[in-house]
Write a protein that holds these residues in place. Sequence first.
Motif, short mmCIF file in Angstrom:
data_model
loop_
_atom_site.label_atom_id
_atom_site.label_comp_id
_atom_site.label_asym_id
_atom_site.label_seq_id
_atom_site.Cartn_x
_atom_site.Cartn_y
_atom_site.Cartn_z
N GLN A 1 4.03 17.04 27.46
CA GLN A 1 5.07 16.25 28.10
C GLN A 1 4.83 14.78 27.81
O GLN A 1 3.67 14.34 27.74
N LEU B 1 8.02 11.26 41.26
CA LEU B 1 7.48 10.09 40.59
C LEU B 1 7.57 8.93 41.56
O LEU B 1 8.65 8.59 42.04
N ASP C 1 9.59 2.92 44.52
CA ASP C 1 10.72 3.75 44.12
C ASP C 1 10.23 5.18 44.07
O ASP C 1 9.13 5.45 43.59
N LYS C 2 11.08 6.01 44.50
CA LYS C 2 10.69 7.41 44.50
C LYS C 2 11.74 8.20 43.74
O LYS C 2 12.94 8.06 44.01
N PHE C 3 11.29 8.95 42.81
CA PHE C 3 12.23 9.71 41.99
C PHE C 3 11.83 11.16 41.98
O PHE C 3 10.68 11.51 42.22
N GLU C 4 12.83 11.89 41.64
CA GLU C 4 12.55 13.29 41.38
C GLU C 4 12.03 13.40 39.95
O GLU C 4 12.60 12.83 39.03
N TRP C 5 10.97 14.08 39.81
CA TRP C 5 10.37 14.16 38.49
C TRP C 5 9.96 15.59 38.22
O TRP C 5 9.31 16.25 39.04
N HIS C 6 10.35 16.05 37.10
CA HIS C 6 10.11 17.44 36.78
C HIS C 6 8.99 17.55 35.77
O HIS C 6 9.17 17.15 34.62
N PRO C 7 7.89 18.04 36.17
CA PRO C 7 6.82 18.22 35.18
C PRO C 7 7.08 19.44 34.31
O PRO C 7 7.78 20.37 34.71
N TYR D 1 9.50 22.73 40.59
CA TYR D 1 10.89 23.12 40.36
C TYR D 1 10.88 24.34 39.45
O TYR D 1 11.03 24.20 38.24
N GLY E 1 10.78 15.88 33.09
CA GLY E 1 10.75 14.44 33.29
C GLY E 1 11.76 14.03 34.36
O GLY E 1 12.10 14.82 35.23
N LEU E 2 12.20 12.82 34.25
CA LEU E 2 13.20 12.37 35.20
C LEU E 2 14.50 13.05 34.88
O LEU E 2 14.87 13.16 33.71
#
Lengths: 255, 920
Positions: free
Chosen positions: A136, A174, B606-612, B626, B633-634
């Motif tokens: 990634q 994140l 800042d808080k984001f949803e992030w998909h590893p 998820y 990623g974002l």
Amino acid sequence: DGNYCVTGGSDKTLKLWNPRKGTLLRSYLGHGYEVLDAAGSFDNSQLCSGSADKTVALWDVATGQVVRKFRGHAGVSDAGTPAGWQPRPGVTRCHLSSQKVNSVQFNEEATVIVSGSIDSSVRCWDCRSRRPDAIQVLDEAKDGVSSVKVSDHEILAGSVDGRVRRYDLRAGELHSDYVGSPVTCVCFTKDGQCVLVASLAAPLRLLDKDTGEMLGEYSGHRSSACRLDCVLSERDVHVGCASEDGAVYFWDLVE
Amino acid sequence: MAASSDEEEDLVSYGRALPALHEGERLKKPVPLQEQTVKDAKGRYQRFHGAFTGGFSAGYFNTVGTKEGWTPSSFISSRQKRAEKNVLGPEDFMDEEDLSEFGIAPKDITTTEDFASKSKDRIKEKARQLAGIVAAIPGTTAFDDLIGPSKITIGVELLRKMGWKEGQGIGPRIKRKPRRQKPDPQVKVYGCALPPGLSEGSEDEEDEYQPENVTFAPKDVMPVDLTPKENVHGLGYKGLDPTQALCGVPGREHLNLFPGSCEKTDDLLGDLRHTKGRKLGITGQAFGVGALEEEDDDIYATETLSKYDTVLKDEEPGDGLYGWTAPKQYKSKKKFETEVKYIGKILDGFSLASKASTPNKTYPPPDLPRNYRPVHYFRPVIAAGSENCHLRKALEESTGKLENDTTQQSRHTLNASQRGERLGETALKGPAPSVLEYLSEKDRERLKEVRKASEQQMKAKMLPQQSQSSRFQPAAASDAPHKWQMFWGGQLANAGSSDFKPFAKNPEKQKRYESFVQSLKQGQKVEAVDNLDPGMTEWERGREQEEFFRAAMFYKSSSSALSSRFTRAKYEDDVDKVEVPRDQENDIDDKETAVKMKMFGKLTRDKFEWHPEKLLCKRFNVPDPYPDSSIVGLPKVKRDKYSVFNFLTLTEPTTSVTQATNERIQQNNTLDKPKKPSRWDVSDKEKEKKDSISEFISLARSKADAQQQPPAPMTEECRTEANETLPSEVASEDKDQEEESRPSMDLFKAIFVSSSDEKSSSSEEESDEEPQPTVPVINSETTKQADLPDSSSSNVQEIVATTADPGLPLLPVSKKELDVAEEFGPRLPPAFYSGRSCRLPVHNFCIRKEKHKKNREKHRTKRDHKHKKEKKKKQKKHKTKGKHKNKKSEKDSSSDTEDSSDSSSDIDTTGLSPKELLRR
């Protein structure tokens, strides 16, 4: 575990030292440019190093051979630095002419190498498979990634764009904390609750990992242009940081 | 062979006697031919050298690796032993014989033919002896002989066979002219030293020894070509000139080891040859031309060589002390002569040319007719150059301003005028209005225009017209300034040019500009300014004047404040859609302040949803957060480029500042877009109002743009429309836009009934159209637009169509648009594309609106595939965004994808709050 110390130098080699006696145990050749950062795996069987030749290399400690080389970072820093792999504070890692130095870290099980590069990306390389490309690419940073740290489920990346990004794999989130000036070094506290952030022309800051609030501030050292490391002592009692005046500063964590 | 003993003495025996046969021994059978084999010196079979086998014997008959063949080197990985990598040469594949003395690559040192002692030709030998005696230092020639290779080329040999002697020139024999002897009787002459072995004392006898009928061979001369190259031939090529053929002496080059001494010997030898020739009495024509014959003087027609010739003549008597390279003082003297001619300064790094280069032929440009138009303008692309101007601006910004410090510039970076300055020349009064200069200035002034307040609107409106007219008729450019003067004379008076230097890069132009402003202030005729540069064409002058005028007009000292308001475009403008991270990090301005106040925490986070990546999770021993998401990623959303939502962040009460700044950036983005050339034309007129009036202007403008533009960038226009609005008012704004872009249905009917014949069969899109209530929307729109400023609306009116009646300034926009659409609508020809290319954008505009309609109209074919593409993206989007889907439950996943703002406005009208809108 404090028995070995690995340094990378601008002589393109990676050197393994015995920090107790100060003897050189082994040097590893194979990088085309300066070695900018190095890290060792949990079992001391492998080393990883990031170099200015845009590669991340995985070394076998015993044989001294390159096990894998990961290419993919478009550009790596121009300035070389030796970086120490030393769990204990007290060794000034490097004095750099540039803060744009990439950084490599193993994850806990040495299955993934996380590398941050000046190409403003953090890449996760798989040590297990033979995949040539990264698992990634975390390319959220707007500028070069100067420091990368990995915990059991988090990747912490400090970038020159003044942000500390924490990728939480478990929660799938994140978190991006803005600290205002280029981040030179980030590290977790040992309990994993806080993040220590060193940035240019600013005091060290201890940020709460979950909320982003600042818990402590440590100033007095000088860091204006160089990328300098900061560390936390083993029991989170002291905060150490290198300074541009050639000294290492220690603060009491809770002071 | 056996012979009887008595005859033995008479017989002559040839060869060797065979060995006597032993008793009882059988005669040997001859070896049959097929069994005769050839072995080499070492007993190896059938191994020959290259001459026999046609190549190296190595590896012959697959003997590699065997006892007889060569052994291949074992493979060594270069990884471990990198340094030991050696390069194999051909020697590695050769046998030992090849390297021996007679092999193809002998390793031993042997004397080559050049140096081997061989029987030298006797004449040369003799001459050498002679020279050794005659020479000033008696050992030098012997030394030369030792060192110089004595190989004689075939040419020399041929020449010699034809009677040529070494040291003698080639050419017809000539009589020794008394003229040559006369001027230098006192100089030592060896030429006629007759008997070999005569010493230097014999030169006095020379005159006596000269009979009348004796001819001499021309003197052997190594011509040195010092002519500068003037032709376009290759280096050294002279063409086939029969008079110059055989000019050089072949084989002479070998003797050049010691140029001075060799020449010396040459001279000596030459003189000796003279004596010999005379002795033998050989007369007649040798072939070729002597290099220094009188009739060949034109060979050295250049100035320098003629001079050199005279020098030759001086030393022609041939005292060996002067070689060709000897008389240095002559050359240096000559050089001084030329240097004296030039009095000016010489740039360091340059040297004076020895010969003046012939000036290039210059052809005067033809006289232009008085009403000549240098550029042909097509109507729709009036400002084709404005694209460049933005490019230029971007370039300027990135590279920084051009630095003017000439002191640090090397001579390579000097321009002509600076060089001239250094050389002490008077500066040329030349025109230097480069196009770039013009463009950047235009750009600058455009920015100034934006700053202009609304009180100048009316006048500014006239300006573009004038500029346009002047563009179309450059001849009229000279009288345009008069109008300007009348308009602006008063206002310009306070616009001082003291600190404003728009043409600082070009000092001459700046000077012109200042005088221009001066004259404007004083009310003079503007033409007076033009006297400054006579080299400009009339057209250029007109352009420049226009430029000056605008620069003067829009000058305000607060330009720095202006420039701070613009930022670079964030995304590439060519693509319709961009991949936008769904959640973007907020602007850092407020965070900066937060950091300063040490208020870390919510402000800086800042808080984001992030998909590893799944594999990453696996490697980290972490369950995938998820499990059923395919993104990594974002989360990214394919969005229409200028959708408002690209720039929206989640509205928090604390980050309203961010939004404002964001908004500013958006606006600037749209302003700075270098993409659409035609757009600037319109915006030119309007930008000055931009400040005072709110986003309605920009709205209107973008609308007008959409109408004026070619069909391709149409969708982007819609985005810009959406983009221009303030996020704080996003909800209402959105509504406005949607309503604006949605005229009533009968309009569409009017349009699409007429043009339905050529619409494609996009049935799937048909079915996807959703019902929308339009009439209440328009009502609300009218109420909203009622408070629009008059000027802006009238302005819009004017832009929308020149034919639109200007008498409806107070009409709400929606109605106006209706008018416009009606105006354009009924005129639609059945063939949509044919003919009316200028109308096309308008049609597109209307068609776009059509999609919101209830009745299911077909789309045109052109838009069709575009839609399909968008649809795909949209589908993806729908997949990723679950909320979107369920909110628009009545909408199919393949619904018309105009953009999210559309859909949102749909829902908007169905009663969703703006807050929810923003959430999405």
